[in-house]
Design a protein around this motif. Structure first.
Motif, mmCIF file in Angstrom:
data_model
loop_
_atom_site.group_PDB
_atom_site.id
_atom_site.type_symbol
_atom_site.label_atom_id
_atom_site.label_comp_id
_atom_site.label_asym_id
_atom_site.label_seq_id
_atom_site.Cartn_x
_atom_site.Cartn_y
_atom_site.Cartn_z
ATOM 1 N N LYS A 458 4.224 0.377 10.820
ATOM 2 C CA LYS A 458 4.126 -0.938 11.461
ATOM 3 C C LYS A 458 2.810 -1.661 11.154
ATOM 4 O O LYS A 458 2.570 -2.758 11.671
ATOM 5 C CB LYS A 458 4.310 -0.859 12.981
ATOM 6 N N SER A 459 1.954 -1.044 10.322
ATOM 7 C CA SER A 459 0.713 -1.735 9.961
ATOM 8 C C SER A 459 1.039 -2.883 8.999
ATOM 9 O O SER A 459 2.005 -2.845 8.237
ATOM 10 C CB SER A 459 -0.279 -0.764 9.325
ATOM 11 N N ASP A 460 0.177 -3.900 9.069
ATOM 12 C CA ASP A 460 0.384 -5.079 8.225
ATOM 13 C C ASP A 460 -0.040 -4.783 6.778
ATOM 14 O O ASP A 460 -1.002 -4.053 6.535
ATOM 15 C CB ASP A 460 -0.423 -6.259 8.758
ATOM 16 N N ALA A 462 0.574 -6.567 2.410
ATOM 17 C CA ALA A 462 1.051 -7.700 1.601
ATOM 18 C C ALA A 462 1.199 -7.247 0.161
ATOM 19 O O ALA A 462 0.564 -6.277 -0.275
ATOM 20 C CB ALA A 462 0.086 -8.879 1.687
ATOM 21 N N PHE A 479 3.611 -11.427 2.841
ATOM 22 C CA PHE A 479 3.201 -10.506 3.895
ATOM 23 C C PHE A 479 4.399 -9.771 4.488
ATOM 24 O O PHE A 479 5.524 -10.270 4.493
ATOM 25 C CB PHE A 479 2.446 -11.258 4.993
ATOM 26 N N GLY A 480 4.127 -8.560 4.978
ATOM 27 C CA GLY A 480 5.159 -7.755 5.620
ATOM 28 C C GLY A 480 4.536 -6.612 6.391
ATOM 29 O O GLY A 480 3.338 -6.626 6.710
ATOM 30 N N GLN A 481 5.340 -5.593 6.677
ATOM 31 C CA GLN A 481 4.875 -4.415 7.418
ATOM 32 C C GLN A 481 5.388 -3.141 6.769
ATOM 33 O O GLN A 481 6.394 -3.156 6.036
ATOM 34 C CB GLN A 481 5.354 -4.466 8.874
ATOM 35 N N LEU A 499 9.536 -6.313 3.924
ATOM 36 C CA LEU A 499 8.863 -7.349 3.142
ATOM 37 C C LEU A 499 9.887 -7.966 2.198
ATOM 38 O O LEU A 499 10.552 -7.251 1.443
ATOM 39 C CB LEU A 499 7.700 -6.726 2.365
ATOM 40 N N ASP A 512 -3.706 -3.546 1.838
ATOM 41 C CA ASP A 512 -3.897 -3.627 3.290
ATOM 42 C C ASP A 512 -4.842 -4.768 3.605
ATOM 43 O O ASP A 512 -5.246 -5.529 2.710
ATOM 44 C CB ASP A 512 -4.388 -2.292 3.843
ATOM 45 N N ASN A 513 -5.272 -4.873 4.877
ATOM 46 C CA ASN A 513 -6.107 -6.008 5.284
ATOM 47 C C ASN A 513 -7.487 -5.992 4.649
ATOM 48 O O ASN A 513 -8.184 -7.001 4.638
ATOM 49 C CB ASN A 513 -6.232 -6.034 6.807
ATOM 50 N N SER A 563 -11.904 -5.361 7.250
ATOM 51 C CA SER A 563 -10.836 -6.337 7.043
ATOM 52 C C SER A 563 -11.383 -7.641 6.476
ATOM 53 O O SER A 563 -12.503 -8.060 6.798
ATOM 54 C CB SER A 563 -10.115 -6.614 8.367
#
Length: 584
Positions: A458-460, A462, A479-481, A499, A512-513, A563
Motif C-alpha cells: 500500500k506504499s505510494d 510511481a 502514480f500508483g500503489q 497502477l 518510491d517517494n 522524500s
C-alpha cells in the motif's frame, strides 16, 4: 546517362537523321547557356543590337542557344563573316543547320519552326505553375529488313565509333557488358552481344543484325521515353531541374519544399530556403528524421553541401542540398524499390540538370495551412517513427540502459532518445530484462540507484515512462500503489501494482517517494490473460541488480534519501529515464 543516338543503320542513306527545320534553313549560333534565365538575358542583349535574333533549347542537353536566322546556307556564312569581323558576335560563333534546336523561347510567343506540329514557344513571363520544357515528338522509324550473318557483319562495318559505343552503352545498361566503352568490338563485346541475343531468343552469333541493333537501342531509349525527362523551372523556388515529367507533376508548396508527385509512387521535392551553412546543417539533421529518408544508406556533409541516400524495402531516396546564391537549395528524389534502371537514369539527369536560377527562395509562409499542420509532418513530409517505442533507465555512468526484452526483440536497429544507436549485450527472459549499451558513451543526467529493501504494501510509488511513444519530449510520472510483494502465481521477484500504465511505460523505473528504484515495469505481453487496466507488474530491484552484476555492470551505491517534492521526484525520474526505440 543519356538517350543514345548514332548512325546505327542498314545503309548510309536508309536512316538519315531528320531535322525540325527545312534542309535549306541555316542559322548563325552565337552563344549557349545552361539555364533559361541566362539564355533569355543574353538573347535580349543581342536582340537590342542585331536583327533576326532567336533562341532555342538544345535538344535534351538542358542548354539554350542564342542564334540569328533563318538564312540560306550561303547567307548564313556571309552573315557570320561580317559579324565576326565587326566584333558583334564571339569569334567561336558558327553556322548551324538547327538539327539540335528544340523548343523556341525567343522572341516571346514566336515560332520559327517550319513544321505544323511543333509545340508552342516558351514564354518569358512564366505562369504560377512551373514551366516544363518538352521535347518534340520523334519521327516514325522506317522498317528495317532482317539480315543474314554475312549481311549483318557488312552493315556493322558501316557503323561509326559513336554508334559502336552506343551499342556498348546499351549492352552495359542491360547488364550484359562490363568492360569499357571504347567502340572496339572485341571478345567482351561479342560475348555480350551473344548473351543479349540468347536472352531475346535469337541465334547467339555475337554479331547483331541491323534489326537487332535497332531493338537494343530502342529498348534502351524506351526507358527514357517512359520517363519524359524534361527541364522544369520553378520560379518561386528559384530552381531549374531535369525531372521525370511522365511520373510527377507539381502538387503544392509547403516551405521550404516544393512537392512534385504522381500516381506511381515517385516523388520529387525541391528544397528552397534562405540561409547559409547553419541552415544547411540544421536541414541535414531534420531530413534524417523523415520517413522518406530511411536510415540505411550513405551520408556525407561538406562545408557547403550534403548528400543523403536512404533505402528500405519500400523506397530508395536521394537528397542533395547546397549553399548557393545566398540560400540553401537542393532536391529529393523518392523512388519505389524494384525499378532501379529508370531511377538511375532519372537521378543521373537530375544531378546533371540541377541549377539555382538566382537568390529567389520560397516564402516562409508558402503553403501554410493550419488545417494541414501536424506534429507528424515537417512541411508535408512525414516524420519517421519507430516500429516500437518503450522506456529504459540508465544504470551506469557510461549510458548503459536497462529495459524489457519485449522492447528490443526483433529489432534491426535500436536507438536511445531516437538519436544514439545502441545494441543489446545481455537478456534474461525469465526476468524479462535486457541490458542495452550505446555505441558511443553517453553522460546521463541521472543514474538509477536500485533499492535493496522491500517496500510496504500500500506504499505510494510511481513509474517514469514515455507513455505516448516519444511524442512528448520527456518521461512522465504515473502514480500508483504497491498491491503485493509477489506475483499472481507467487513469484518472489515480481511486484503487483495498482497502477494504470501504458505500453510505452514498459521498461520504466518504479520509484518510491525518495526517487529510489524499486523495480522495472514489465511489459503486458501475456496474451493468455486479460488484466484490469489498473493492474501492472514489475521486476524487483534485487533481481535486476544480480542480473546487472552477472554481466559486469557496476550499479550506483544505495544512499538513503528523504522524500522528494512531487516536482523534484518528477525531474529525478525523468533524468534517469530514456526512450528506447526499435526499428524493425
Amino acid at each position: 546517362m543519356k538517350r543514345l543516338t548514332g548512325a546505327i543503320t542498314l545503309f548510309a542513306g536508309l536512316m538519315g537523321s531528320t531535322s525540325a527545320f527545312a534542309q535549306d534553313t541555316f542559322w548563325v549560333q552565337v552563344e549557349a547557356n545552361t539555364t533559361l534565365t541566362e539564355a533569355q538575358n543574353a538573347t535580349r542583349l543581342y536582340d537590342a543590337e542585331l536583327d533576326d535574333v532567336v533562341g532555342f533549347r538544345l535538344g535534351a542537353s538542358g542548354w539554350y542557344a542564342t542564334a540569328l536566322g533563318p538564312y540560306s546556307e550561303t547567307e548564313a556564312a556571309a552573315v557570320l563573316v561580317d559579324l565576326i569581323r565587326s566584333g558583334a558576335v564571339p569569334g567561336d560563333a558558327y553556322v548551324s543547320d538547327g538539327a539540335a534546336f528544340g523548343q523556341q523561347f525567343w522572341p516571346v510567343g514566336a515560332n520559327s519552326r517550319t513544321e505544323a506540329d511543333e509545340t508552342p514557344a516558351v514564354t518569358e513571363t512564366q505562369a504560377e505553375a512551373p514551366v516544363i520544357v518538352a521535347e518534340p515528338e520523334p519521327e516514325p522509324e522506317p522498317i528495317i529488313p532482317e539480315e543474314t550473318p554475312q549481311e549483318a557483319r557488312q552493315s556493322e562495318a558501316q557503323l561509326d565509333r559513336e554508334a559502336r559505343e552506343a551499342l556498348q552503352i546499351a549492352l552495359q545498361f542491360e547488364g550484359f557488358y562490363t568492360s569499357g566503352i571504347d567502340g572496339a568490338f572485341g571478345p567482351g563485346t561479342r560475348g555480350a552481344m551473344a548473351a543479349w541475343q540468347d536472352a531475346k531468343g535469337y541465334e547467339a552469333t555475337g554479331i547483331l543484325t541491323t534489326r537487332q541493333r535497332d531493338e537494343l537501342i530502342g529498348d534502351y531509349n524506351a526507358v527514357f521515353d517512359s520517363l519524359a525527362l524534361a527541364s522544369v523551372m520553378d520560379q518561386d523556388a528559384g530552381i531549374e531541374l531535369i525531372m521525370p515529367t511522365a511520373m510527377v507533376d507539381f502538387d503544392r508548396y509547403e516551405a521550404p519544399f516544393a512537392h512534385y508527385e504522381g500516381d506511381q509512387g515517385v516523388r520529387v521535392v525541391l528544397i528552397s530556403q534562405s540561409g547559409g551553412q547553419s541552415t544547411l546543417y540544421g536541414l541535414y539533421d531534420i531530413l534524417q528524421s523523415l520517413e522518406v529518408v530511411p536510415t540505411q544508406g550513405e551520408r556525407s556533409r561538406g562545408e557547403n553541401s550534403f548528400e543523403i541516400t536512404g533505402s528500405n524495402r519500400d523506397i530508395v531516396s536521394y537528397t542533395y542540398a547546397e549553399v548557393v546564391d545566398g540560400a540553401v537549395k537542393g532536391y529529393m528524389l523518392i523512388w519505389p524499390t524494384g525499378d532501379e534502371k529508370r531511377r538511375n537514369i532519372a537521378l543521373s539527369a537530375m544531378k546533371d540538370g540541377f541549377a539555382s536560377t538566382g537568390p529567389t527562395v520560397l516564402d516562409d509562409n508558402a503553403g501554410l495551412d493550419e488545417a494541414m499542420q501536424s506534429v507528424d509532418l515537417v512541411s508535408g513530409l512525414e516524420i519517421r517513427r519507430a516500429d516500437r517505442a518503450r522506456t529504459g533507465f540508465y544504470v551506469a555512468g557510461d549510458g548503459t540502459v536497462l529495459t524489457t526484452t519485449e522492447a528490443v526483440a526483433g529489432c534491426s536497429q535500436i536507438t536511445l532518445d531516437e538519436s544514439y544507436p545502441a545494441s543489446v549485450v545481455a537478456t534474461d527472459e525469465a526476468l524479462g530484462a535486457a541490458i542495452v549499451k550505446p555505441e558511443q558513451a553517453l553522460a546521463p543526467l541521472a543514474v538509477a540507484s536500485l533499492s535493496s529493501g522491500e517496500p510496504r504494501i500500500k506504499s505510494d510509488l510511481a513509474v517514469a515512462g514515455y507513455s505516448f511513444g516519444g511524442r512528448l519530449s520527456s518521461a512522465t510520472l504515473t502514480f500508483g500503489q504497491l498491491a503485493d510483494i509477489k506475483g499472481l502465481d507467487g513469484e518472489d521477484n515480481v511486484y503487483r501494482l495498482d497502477l494504470e500504465a501504458q505500453d510505452g511505460d514498459a521498461g520504466g523505473p518504479i520509484v518510491d517517494n525518495a526517487g529510489m528504484v524499486l523495480g522495472m515495469l514489465k511489459s503486458d505481453s501475456d496474451g493468455s490473460r486479460q488484466f484490469p487496466d489498473e493492474v501492472s507488474f514489475a521486476t524487483k530491484a534485487p533481481a535486476l541488480a544480480a542480473f546487472l552484476e552477472a554481466n559486469g555492470v557496476v550499479t550506483e551505491p544505495v544512499i538513503p534519501a528523504s522524500s522528494l517534492s512531487p516536482h523534484a521526484l518528477a525531474v529525478k525520474a525523468a533524468d534517469m529515464s530514456v526512450l528506447v526505440s526499435c526499428w524493425e
